[in-house]
Design an enzyme around this catalytic site. Structure first.
Site, short mmCIF file in Angstrom:
data_model
loop_
_atom_site.label_atom_id
_atom_site.label_comp_id
_atom_site.label_asym_id
_atom_site.label_seq_id
_atom_site.Cartn_x
_atom_site.Cartn_y
_atom_site.Cartn_z
N GLY A 97 1.15 15.89 -8.52
CA GLY A 97 1.52 14.55 -8.97
C GLY A 97 2.97 14.45 -9.41
O GLY A 97 3.67 13.49 -9.10
N CYS A 98 3.43 15.47 -10.11
CA CYS A 98 4.81 15.45 -10.61
C CYS A 98 5.81 15.59 -9.47
O CYS A 98 6.88 14.96 -9.49
CB CYS A 98 5.00 16.56 -11.64
N THR A 99 5.47 16.38 -8.47
CA THR A 99 6.34 16.52 -7.30
C THR A 99 6.39 15.20 -6.53
O THR A 99 7.48 14.74 -6.16
CB THR A 99 5.85 17.67 -6.39
#
Length: 155
Positions: A45-47
């Site tokens: 998700g962060c990527t």
């Protein structure tokens, strides 16, 4: 401070950043700033979120807006994350959770029956006058960066 809302002054911070040196929020006074808090470098998700903001970075720049991602990861981890994914957004290292606590996003979370403290994915749009223009709590990554860009355009 917790529960920041529109119209409130944005808490200032100075944090180490990717590429060396520090990044200070108040250094961008007079311009809009997007500050997005995310849990951890190089997770799915962060990527995705970082890649979406990077894909739109030229459009944010045209509007005079700076995008700063903040997580508890170290500046060295940010450097690896930036290099691996060719990111163009600034990443600030909030290892002591100073900014996360000031913005009220360091929260108790639970996963698989275990509770722990961590970042609640949240985004803050800070207007040129240093006040919070908009808050997105508990962000869902899908098309979030585009939504933030539209909000910057509306300032």
């Amino acid at each position: 401070m917790t529960d920041l809302t529109s119209g409130m002054p944005a808490p200032d911070f100075t944090l180490p950043r990717d590429g060396g040196g520090d990044i200070t929020l108040s250094a961008f006074a007079g311009k809009p700033v997007v500050v997005y808090f995310y849990p951890k470098d190089d997770t799915s998700g962060c990527t995705t979120e970082a890649l979406q903001f990077t894909a739109l970075s030229a459009e944010f720049e045209k509007l005079g807006a700076t995008v700063i991602g903040v997580s508890p990861d170290s500046a060295a981890k940010h450097d690896k994350f930036v290099k691996k994914h060719s990111l163009s957004v600034a990443l600030a290292a909030d290892e002591e959770q100073v900014a996360a606590n000031a913005y009220g996003v360091w929260k108790q979370k639970s996963m698989y029956g275990k509770t722990y403290m961590g970042i609640e994915r949240s985004t803050f749009l800070i207007a040129a006058d240093g006040t919070i223009a908009r808050v997105w709590p508990k962000v869902k990554v899908e098309s979030h960066a585009q939504e933030v860009l539209e909000a910057v355009k509306a300032l």
